[in-house]
Design an enzyme around this catalytic site. Structure first.
Site, PDB file in Angstrom:
ATOM      1  N   LYS A  46      35.476  42.908  34.184  1.00  0.00           N
ATOM      2  CA  LYS A  46      36.926  43.082  34.024  1.00  0.00           C
ATOM      3  C   LYS A  46      37.620  42.663  35.325  1.00  0.00           C
ATOM      4  O   LYS A  46      36.964  42.478  36.355  1.00  0.00           O
ATOM      5  CB  LYS A  46      37.227  44.547  33.702  1.00  0.00           C
ATOM      6  CG  LYS A  46      36.800  45.547  34.798  1.00  0.00           C
ATOM      7  CD  LYS A  46      36.863  46.993  34.307  1.00  0.00           C
ATOM      8  CE  LYS A  46      36.397  47.959  35.394  1.00  0.00           C
ATOM      9  NZ  LYS A  46      36.233  49.329  34.881  1.00  0.00           N
ATOM     10  N   TYR A 269      58.059  41.076  61.325  1.00  0.00           N
ATOM     11  CA  TYR A 269      59.228  41.884  60.979  1.00  0.00           C
ATOM     12  C   TYR A 269      59.365  43.100  61.883  1.00  0.00           C
ATOM     13  O   TYR A 269      58.392  43.805  62.147  1.00  0.00           O
ATOM     14  CB  TYR A 269      59.109  42.388  59.529  1.00  0.00           C
ATOM     15  CG  TYR A 269      59.286  41.303  58.497  1.00  0.00           C
ATOM     16  CD1 TYR A 269      60.497  40.638  58.341  1.00  0.00           C
ATOM     17  CD2 TYR A 269      58.230  40.944  57.671  1.00  0.00           C
ATOM     18  CE1 TYR A 269      60.651  39.650  57.386  1.00  0.00           C
ATOM     19  CE2 TYR A 269      58.380  39.952  56.712  1.00  0.00           C
ATOM     20  CZ  TYR A 269      59.597  39.306  56.569  1.00  0.00           C
ATOM     21  OH  TYR A 269      59.747  38.324  55.626  1.00  0.00           O
TER      22      TYR A 269
HETATM   23  C1  PLP Z   1      34.958  49.735  35.176  1.00  0.00           C
HETATM   24  C2  PLP Z   1      34.027  50.428  34.257  1.00  0.00           C
HETATM   25  C3  PLP Z   1      32.635  50.421  34.504  1.00  0.00           C
HETATM   26  C4  PLP Z   1      32.030  49.846  35.761  1.00  0.00           C
HETATM   27  O1  PLP Z   1      32.302  50.690  36.852  1.00  0.00           O
HETATM   28  P1  PLP Z   1      31.605  50.475  38.293  1.00  0.00           P
HETATM   29  O2  PLP Z   1      31.906  51.737  38.994  1.00  0.00           O
HETATM   30  O3  PLP Z   1      32.278  49.303  38.929  1.00  0.00           O
HETATM   31  O4  PLP Z   1      30.165  50.253  38.048  1.00  0.00           O
HETATM   32  C5  PLP Z   1      31.813  50.980  33.542  1.00  0.00           C
HETATM   33  N1  PLP Z   1      32.317  51.537  32.419  1.00  0.00           N
HETATM   34  C6  PLP Z   1      33.640  51.577  32.156  1.00  0.00           C
HETATM   35  C7  PLP Z   1      34.128  52.201  30.887  1.00  0.00           C
HETATM   36  C8  PLP Z   1      34.537  51.035  33.065  1.00  0.00           C
HETATM   37  O5  PLP Z   1      35.861  51.096  32.825  1.00  0.00           O
END
Ligand code: PLP
Length: 377
Positions: A46, A269
């Site tokens: 993701k 800034y």
């Molecule tokens: C993002 C996510 C993961 C992976 O998490 P990590 O801590 O990066 O391993 C796994 N399961 C779900 C449902 C997630 O949203």
């Protein structure tokens, strides 16, 4: 997003994210060896593969035996399917009813937690002469997505299971990682609920709840599928177990300009930084719009010609300044490492997250689309 996948492709910007695909492959191998042949691996890619470029790293993950590619949203799933229709893609999030036809069209596997939505997906699948795969989401305490185990929810899952044009391929939950007792309670709620459903005639090819931390720290939580995200990219978060993984990302840039300023002059800034000596200031073409935390003012540093140099003054949207007075032979065009694996003294993702007051996933996922990605093997 500009992707410089080909070696000879012109790199359109000095500020870029270099991704070592060899390290991603190494991390996958380590995870596979740890989990063993009975446990399927569903790497989580993701948020554009946590900033690494989801579609660009997917072939490496598939080659290394990924059973599925997990994303959070339909948009992310469609991007992967556009790159390669044959990749098995799973959406961990909710897809609104009005968009479910895309899931059917592109053979995406969808998270489901209500009969109403399952019925709609079943209808769309039937019309398309397809059988869409779904995984049931169980809420074991996180209260983010899914339903709490109950007799009503068990009835609902059994009804979903009877829909002819859906394949209930999996069931899953997510840990809040609050502490051992809470983890154990969530694990027990989940496995008890799965057993109850199995006793009622449901069967699930995949049962999963372990993310990166859980799959290393709690071997029994791996069940027959794990969902590592951070680990894939070489981020270490476990506490009890151990797995050797390597940071795959290097974030770099090059000096755009040098300024020779006098003691007492301000930079950026509001002149929040003032030179305590005659100084050489380097302008670096990266800023918070590239995903660099703006709150690293007075804390951030980069490595230039082997020297650790502090960022000075307010970090701007597209640029920031560093005090390079002590860098030997400093010149315009010289490389600066923003984040590295630390072997050259560079700031690691772990250190950046600690300094910025956030977690490692936030630091890498927030790197925006603007810096081109460069892939090395
Ligand atoms: C993002 C996510 C993961 C992976 O998490 P990590 O801590 O990066 O391993 C796994 N399961 C779900 C449902 C997630 O949203």
């Amino acid at each position: 997003m500009v992707t410089s996948e080909e070696k000879n492709q012109e790199l359109l910007r000095d500020t870029c994210v270099e991704v070592d695909l060899g390290r991603i492959a190494y991390n996958m191998k380590q995870i596979r060896e740890m989990a063993g042949p009975e446990v399927a691996i569903m790497p989580v890619i993701k948020a554009n593969g946590y900033g690494h470029g989801a579609a660009a790293i997917a072939p490496t993950l598939i080659d290394e035996g990924a059973a599925y590619l997990a994303v959070a949203t339909l948009t992310e799933a469609l991007e992967l399917k556009a790159a390669n229709m044959s990749w098995p893609v799973f959406i961990m999030g909710h897809t609104p009813d009005r968009l479910l036809h895309h899931v059917v069209d592109k053979d995406i596997t969808q998270t489901i937690f209500s009969f109403e939505q399952a019925e709609l997906l079943n209808e769309l699948s039937g019309k398309a002469d397809k059988r869409t795969k779904v995984h049931i989401k169980v809420d074991t305490g996180f209260h983010r997505l899914g339903k709490v185990p109950s007799d009503d929810f068990a009835d609902e899952v059994c009804r979903i299971n009877e829909l002819p044009d859906l394949e209930v391929e999996g069931i899953f939950t997510h840990l809040a990682l609050t502490g051992d007792a809470e983890n154990e309670e969530q694990f027990r709620l989940f496995t008890d609920f799965v057993s109850l459903l199995e006793d009622r005639g449901c069967s699930f090819r995949y049962k999963h709840l372990a993310d990166s931390i859980a799959c290393v720290d709690f071997p029994e939580y791996r069940l027959n599928m794990i969902r590592p995200g951070a680990l894939i990219y070489g981020m270490v978060g476990y506490h009890k177990g151990h797995l050797d993984v390597k940071q795959a990302m290097t974030f770099k840039t090059a000096i755009s300009q040098l300024h020779y300023i006098s003691r007492g002059e301000g930079v950026s800034y509001d002149y929040l930084w003032k030179a305590e000596r005659d100084s050489i200031i380097a302008t670096l073409p990266f800023g918070y719009a590239d995903g660099y935390p703006r709150n690293l003012r007075d804390k951030g540093y980069v490595i230039i010609n082997g020297v650790k140099v502090p960022l000075v003054g307010v970090i701007c949207m597209d640029q920031c300044m560093a005090d390079v007075t002590d860098v030997p032979d400093v010149c315009e065009g010289m490389e600066a490492v923003i984040y590295g694996d630390g072997t050259d003294g560079s700031m690691t993702i772990a250190e950046a997250s600690a300094l910025a007051g956030t977690n490692k996933n936030d630091i890498i996922a927030r790197i925006s689309a603007r810096p081109p990605r460069v892939y090395i093997k």
